[in-house]
Write an enzyme that holds these catalytic residues in place. Structure first.
Site, short mmCIF file in Angstrom:
data_model
loop_
_atom_site.label_atom_id
_atom_site.label_comp_id
_atom_site.label_asym_id
_atom_site.label_seq_id
_atom_site.Cartn_x
_atom_site.Cartn_y
_atom_site.Cartn_z
N ALA A 10 4.77 -0.01 30.86
CA ALA A 10 4.41 -1.34 31.37
C ALA A 10 3.33 -2.03 30.54
O ALA A 10 3.57 -3.06 29.90
CB ALA A 10 3.97 -1.23 32.83
N ALA A 11 2.12 -1.47 30.54
CA ALA A 11 1.00 -2.13 29.86
C ALA A 11 1.23 -2.19 28.35
O ALA A 11 0.98 -3.22 27.71
CB ALA A 11 -0.31 -1.41 30.18
N ARG A 21 4.08 -12.64 20.07
CA ARG A 21 4.05 -14.09 20.32
C ARG A 21 2.85 -14.76 19.66
O ARG A 21 2.90 -15.94 19.31
CB ARG A 21 4.02 -14.36 21.83
N GLU A 32 5.05 6.64 21.84
CA GLU A 32 5.42 7.00 23.21
C GLU A 32 5.74 8.50 23.29
O GLU A 32 6.55 9.00 22.50
CB GLU A 32 6.62 6.18 23.67
N SER A 38 9.63 0.87 28.53
CA SER A 38 9.68 -0.37 29.32
C SER A 38 10.64 -0.29 30.51
O SER A 38 11.61 -1.04 30.61
CB SER A 38 10.09 -1.54 28.41
N CYS A 42 8.60 1.85 39.75
CA CYS A 42 8.65 1.61 41.20
C CYS A 42 10.08 1.58 41.73
O CYS A 42 10.30 1.69 42.94
CB CYS A 42 7.94 0.31 41.55
N VAL A 80 -0.01 11.64 21.11
CA VAL A 80 -1.30 11.50 20.44
C VAL A 80 -2.23 12.59 20.95
O VAL A 80 -2.33 12.84 22.16
CB VAL A 80 -1.90 10.10 20.72
N TYR A 424 6.00 -24.13 57.99
CA TYR A 424 6.41 -23.94 59.38
C TYR A 424 7.83 -24.45 59.59
O TYR A 424 8.19 -25.56 59.21
CB TYR A 424 5.48 -24.68 60.34
#
Length: 442
Positions: A10-11, A21, A32, A38, A42, A80, A424
């Site tokens: 994720a991070a 970008r 990794e 990625s 959850c 690592v 409402y």
């Protein structure tokens, strides 16, 4: 500029995409430890029970996409083992070949996430005992379910424990849930957790509260869970007793961490070493209500912190504004939502708090098929500042929790809830939202 990112979920990949970008000339290397990039952790409980029909559905982008479309040197099975902040070098090993690696960087992001806690219990190495954190874990459980699994034991009653209790139950398994404290879901106060207990028992989940697991027994494969008070037969065990930051490889570095191993960062996601950043489950988060650093590892926060870290690494200054501790869980027919402080936390911080509780209809009283919302508000009894809220019910929980989370972020008072212009219509609300009913009462 040479960017190295440790961690590809994720991070880490939120940061990588933000760098691409912002810096068109970026040279990005991602290291990794596993084989997958990625993906939505959850969603894994819903893969196991088939609600999500294909495990590939939880993968946002494949490692091939990062390599071929974005030009990222995305490596797998690369662990690592050391960071030299003075030489600006990362040392690691390619797990499949055993080849040592040495990589230079200008900017480094640590986004290694968290690992499941696996206590040193006797027999924990037996077959049939599983954590649930990765796609590999998920596949192992799915494969194991092909065996004659009838009785499942879950150790731990947090987010994953509750979701997996429902998941296994929906597959027709007999589920026993063991929790060492006197309640499930300790992110809620006990009076609210009692509602969760009732829902579990309604669906024939066997609750064993106030017992500590001491080990497991079996001949190669687990068949018994042993606690300090008894033993329980089982065919499969899911361990969900918490997570810890994956930062052991930093123990000999100058990077500042808390006692649990979570990395201290500032609002720009910089660590105590300015050219080294950290984000996600391995990093601390500033809690806006507590006004203290905290560690509440959630996917939403990891993605935000990763984006902000990547922007800052690439020269676009952004700041992380903090969290208020919002989360939501589906548990059988109930939705469990909470944000801000619980009564336990407010008491621990010695805040002058007061509590209001309410059972209210999620919609207009005359509109059919309404459901009860159980709501608890915690507020400062002197200033009336909102401190937190817990909501449990079948319908409309997410709406109220998000309103409270927004109010907490903006440091609103109970009285200011009355001024909110909330949606409402009879199928969704009464003319006074339950939160505003509580504010009027207070």
């Amino acid at each position: 500029m040479r960017y190295v990112i440790i961690g590809g979920v994720a991070a880490g990949m939120s940061a990588a995409m933000e760098i691409t970008r912002t810096d068109s000339k970026a040279k990005i290397t991602v290291l990794e430890r596993g084989q997958d990039y990625s993906y939505g952790q959850c969603g894994l409980p819903y893969v196991i029970n088939g609600v999500v029909p294909d495990i590939d559905k939880v993968i946002a982008r494949t490692v091939e996409t990062f390599r071929e479309k974005y030009g990222i040197d995305a490596r797998t099975f690369t662990e690592v083992i050391h960071v030299d902040e003075k030489k600006k070098k990362v040392y690691g090993v390619q797990l499949k070949t055993g080849t040592a690696l040495e990589i230079d960087y200008d900017r480094l992001l640590i986004a290694t996430g968290s690992d499941p806690v696996l206590p040193n219990w006797k027999g924990i190495e037996l077959d049939g005992i599983h954590p649930l954190k990765t796609l590999i874990d998920t596949k192992a459980i799915l494969q194991d379910l092909n065996n004659k699994i009838k009785n499942v034991t879950i150790v731990g009653g947090g987010y994953v424990g509750l979701e997996m209790a429902e998941s296994f139950h929906s597959l027709g398994k007999n589920v026993t849930l063991i929790q060492r404290s006197d309640q499930l879901a300790t992110i809620f106060d006990l009076d609210m957790a009692t509602i969760i207990h009732q829902e579990a028992e309604k669906h024939q989940i066997s609750l064993i509260l106030g017992e500590e697991v001491e080990g497991f027994s079996g001949d190669k494969r687990v068949n018994t869970v042993i606690t300090n008070k008894g033993s329980y037969s089982t065919d499969l065990v899911l361990l969900s007793v918490g997570v810890k930051p994956n930062t052991d490889f930093l123990q000999n570095s100058a990077i500042h961490m808390n006692a649990q191993g979570a990395i201290h960062v500032n609002a720009y996601m910089q660590t105590s070493i300015p050219h080294i950043y950290a984000a996600g489950d391995c990093a601390i988060q500033y809690h806006r209500v507590k006004q203290l650093d905290d560690h509440i590892p959630l996917g939403t926060t990891a993605n935000k912190q990763g984006r902000i870290a990547g922007a800052n690494m690439a020269g676009n200054p952004l700041t992380f504004k903090g969290i208020v501790g919002t989360s939501i869980i589906k548990f059988f027919d109930l939705t469990l939502g909470r944000t801000g402080l619980t009564e336990k936390e407010a008491n621990h911080l010695k805040l002058p708090y007061a509590v209001e509780v309410l059972e209210a209809n999620n919609q207009a009283g005359y509109y059919p098929d309404g459901e009860t919302l159980h709501i608890k508000l915690i507020y400062d009894k002197n200033s009336y500042a909102l401190l937190g809220g817990q909501v449990i019910g079948k319908k409309g929980v997410d709406k109220r929790i998000d309103v409270l989370a927004t109010a907490l972020y903006n440091k609103m008072t109970v009285k200011q809830l009355l001024d909110l212009d909330l949606a409402y219509a009879p199928p969704y609300n009464g003319v006074w939202d339950p939160l505003q009913q509580m504010a009027r009462k207070i």
